[in-house]
Design a protein around this motif. Structure first.
Motif, PDB file in Angstrom:
ATOM      1  N   SER A  10       0.812  -1.221   0.000  1.00  0.00           N
ATOM      2  CA  SER A  10       0.000   0.000   0.000  1.00  0.00           C
ATOM      3  C   SER A  10       0.844   1.270   0.000  1.00  0.00           C
ATOM      4  N   GLY A  11       2.145   1.138   0.248  1.00  0.00           N
ATOM      5  CA  GLY A  11       3.022   2.299   0.296  1.00  0.00           C
ATOM      6  C   GLY A  11       3.152   2.900   1.681  1.00  0.00           C
ATOM      7  N   GLU A  12       2.473   2.312   2.653  1.00  0.00           N
ATOM      8  CA  GLU A  12       2.554   2.798   4.036  1.00  0.00           C
ATOM      9  C   GLU A  12       3.974   2.630   4.588  1.00  0.00           C
ATOM     10  N   ILE A  13       4.636   1.542   4.205  1.00  0.00           N
ATOM     11  CA  ILE A  13       6.020   1.274   4.587  1.00  0.00           C
ATOM     12  C   ILE A  13       6.833   1.270   3.300  1.00  0.00           C
ATOM     13  N   PRO A  14       7.934   2.026   3.260  1.00  0.00           N
ATOM     14  CA  PRO A  14       8.745   2.052   2.035  1.00  0.00           C
ATOM     15  C   PRO A  14       9.479   0.732   1.814  1.00  0.00           C
ATOM     16  N   CYS A  15       9.836   0.481   0.557  1.00  0.00           N
ATOM     17  CA  CYS A  15      10.607  -0.711   0.222  1.00  0.00           C
ATOM     18  C   CYS A  15      11.558  -0.380  -0.912  1.00  0.00           C
ATOM     19  N   HIS A  16      12.467  -1.288  -1.163  1.00  0.00           N
ATOM     20  CA  HIS A  16      13.370  -1.174  -2.298  1.00  0.00           C
ATOM     21  C   HIS A  16      12.800  -2.072  -3.390  1.00  0.00           C
ATOM     22  N   LYS A  17      11.907  -1.470  -4.181  1.00  0.00           N
ATOM     23  CA  LYS A  17      11.139  -2.192  -5.193  1.00  0.00           C
ATOM     24  C   LYS A  17      12.043  -2.641  -6.333  1.00  0.00           C
ATOM     25  N   ILE A  18      11.829  -3.878  -6.747  1.00  0.00           N
ATOM     26  CA  ILE A  18      12.533  -4.433  -7.898  1.00  0.00           C
ATOM     27  C   ILE A  18      11.615  -4.457  -9.110  1.00  0.00           C
ATOM     28  N   ALA A  19      10.415  -4.989  -8.948  1.00  0.00           N
ATOM     29  CA  ALA A  19       9.464  -5.097 -10.053  1.00  0.00           C
ATOM     30  C   ALA A  19       8.050  -5.178  -9.481  1.00  0.00           C
ATOM     31  N   GLU A  20       7.085  -4.835 -10.335  1.00  0.00           N
ATOM     32  CA  GLU A  20       5.696  -4.838  -9.893  1.00  0.00           C
ATOM     33  C   GLU A  20       4.794  -4.988 -11.105  1.00  0.00           C
ATOM     34  N   GLU A  22       0.198  -5.879 -11.762  1.00  0.00           N
ATOM     35  CA  GLU A  22      -1.102  -5.721 -11.102  1.00  0.00           C
ATOM     36  C   GLU A  22      -1.298  -6.691  -9.944  1.00  0.00           C
ATOM     37  N   GLN A  23      -0.673  -7.866 -10.008  1.00  0.00           N
ATOM     38  CA  GLN A  23      -0.906  -8.898  -8.997  1.00  0.00           C
ATOM     39  C   GLN A  23       0.235  -9.111  -8.011  1.00  0.00           C
ATOM     40  N   PHE A  24       1.483  -8.758  -8.396  1.00  0.00           N
ATOM     41  CA  PHE A  24       2.639  -9.135  -7.588  1.00  0.00           C
ATOM     42  C   PHE A  24       3.620  -7.986  -7.432  1.00  0.00           C
ATOM     43  N   LEU A  25       4.399  -8.070  -6.350  1.00  0.00           N
ATOM     44  CA  LEU A  25       5.434  -7.093  -6.069  1.00  0.00           C
ATOM     45  C   LEU A  25       6.692  -7.843  -5.655  1.00  0.00           C
ATOM     46  N   ALA A  26       7.835  -7.419  -6.179  1.00  0.00           N
ATOM     47  CA  ALA A  26       9.133  -7.964  -5.788  1.00  0.00           C
ATOM     48  C   ALA A  26       9.950  -6.824  -5.191  1.00  0.00           C
ATOM     49  N   PHE A  27      10.537  -7.067  -4.018  1.00  0.00           N
ATOM     50  CA  PHE A  27      11.327  -6.057  -3.338  1.00  0.00           C
ATOM     51  C   PHE A  27      12.429  -6.728  -2.528  1.00  0.00           C
ATOM     52  N   LEU A  28      13.461  -5.940  -2.207  1.00  0.00           N
ATOM     53  CA  LEU A  28      14.575  -6.487  -1.443  1.00  0.00           C
ATOM     54  C   LEU A  28      14.159  -6.787  -0.006  1.00  0.00           C
ATOM     55  N   ASP A  29      14.639  -7.905   0.505  1.00  0.00           N
ATOM     56  CA  ASP A  29      14.489  -8.230   1.920  1.00  0.00           C
ATOM     57  C   ASP A  29      15.416  -7.292   2.687  1.00  0.00           C
ATOM     58  N   VAL A  30      14.913  -6.599   3.705  1.00  0.00           N
ATOM     59  CA  VAL A  30      15.746  -5.665   4.462  1.00  0.00           C
ATOM     60  C   VAL A  30      16.638  -6.377   5.476  1.00  0.00           C
ATOM     61  N   MET A  31      16.383  -7.658   5.701  1.00  0.00           N
ATOM     62  CA  MET A  31      17.252  -8.487   6.540  1.00  0.00           C
ATOM     63  C   MET A  31      17.636  -9.721   5.721  1.00  0.00           C
ATOM     64  N   PRO A  32      18.467  -9.512   4.697  1.00  0.00           N
ATOM     65  CA  PRO A  32      18.736 -10.582   3.732  1.00  0.00           C
ATOM     66  C   PRO A  32      19.671 -11.663   4.260  1.00  0.00           C
ATOM     67  N   LEU A  33      19.535 -12.845   3.674  1.00  0.00           N
ATOM     68  CA  LEU A  33      20.502 -13.911   3.921  1.00  0.00           C
ATOM     69  C   LEU A  33      21.823 -13.568   3.245  1.00  0.00           C
ATOM     70  N   VAL A  34      21.733 -13.066   2.015  1.00  0.00           N
ATOM     71  CA  VAL A  34      22.883 -12.627   1.223  1.00  0.00           C
ATOM     72  C   VAL A  34      22.449 -11.393   0.437  1.00  0.00           C
ATOM     73  N   GLU A  35      23.418 -10.677  -0.105  1.00  0.00           N
ATOM     74  CA  GLU A  35      23.094  -9.514  -0.924  1.00  0.00           C
ATOM     75  C   GLU A  35      22.229  -9.943  -2.113  1.00  0.00           C
ATOM     76  N   SER A 118      22.969   0.975   0.848  1.00  0.00           N
ATOM     77  CA  SER A 118      23.436  -0.227   0.153  1.00  0.00           C
ATOM     78  C   SER A 118      22.275  -0.965  -0.505  1.00  0.00           C
ATOM     79  N   LEU A 119      21.151  -1.071   0.203  1.00  0.00           N
ATOM     80  CA  LEU A 119      19.963  -1.712  -0.372  1.00  0.00           C
ATOM     81  C   LEU A 119      19.498  -0.958  -1.617  1.00  0.00           C
ATOM     82  N   ALA A 120      19.499   0.370  -1.551  1.00  0.00           N
ATOM     83  CA  ALA A 120      19.071   1.177  -2.696  1.00  0.00           C
ATOM     84  C   ALA A 120      19.975   0.919  -3.899  1.00  0.00           C
TER      85      ALA A 120
END
Length: 130
Positions: A10-20, A22-35, A118-120
């Motif tokens: 909804s945009g209430e919490i920001p994210c580092h969007k990768i792709a989007e 109508e049905q799906f959103l891909a974004f970086l995990d802010v606590m990643p296992l690896v980069e 770094s995430l950005a």
């Protein structure tokens, strides 16, 4: 109550969007296992991956399939691992994790502490290969 992923969608919490789409959103995990660890989520809030409709389940994997090559080009790795755990957030999601060893997909290991800057940069790099 909305999940953290619904609040990100909804945009209430920001994210580092990768792709989007109508049905799906891909974004970086802010606590990643690896980069380059990316989460792919349906925009519809559904708790369990196998409660997605057959079309949604196929769709989330097809959407992930468009994101994974960009991750692989941006982050040196042998493979992009795919995991569905679903215990931490009650919102279906797929992890796309750059892997060089099987341990890179070990969710019991300590997560990386990564700066927003770094995430950005990582998100921008991945997007450049889409």
């Amino acid at each position: 109550m909305s999940t953290i992923f619904s609040r990100i969608i909804s945009g209430e919490i920001p994210c580092h969007k990768i792709a989007e789409n109508e049905q799906f959103l891909a974004f970086l995990d802010v606590m990643p296992l690896v980069e380059g660890h990316v989460l792919v989520v349906p925009k519809q809030e559904i708790d369990y991956i196998f409660d997605l409709s057959p079309d949604q389940l196929g769709g989330i994997m097809q959407f992930a399939q468009t994101v994974a090559p960009a991750i692989r080009k941006a982050i040196p790795c042998k493979r992009i691992g795919v995991a569905v755990i679903g215990l931490e957030v009650p919102h279906a999601h797929v992890h796309l994790v750059p892997m060089n060893t099987a341990n890179d997909l070990n969710f019991t290991q300590a997560k990386l502490q990564v700066s927003q800057e770094s995430l950005a940069k990582t998100a921008e790099l991945i997007r450049s290969f889409l």
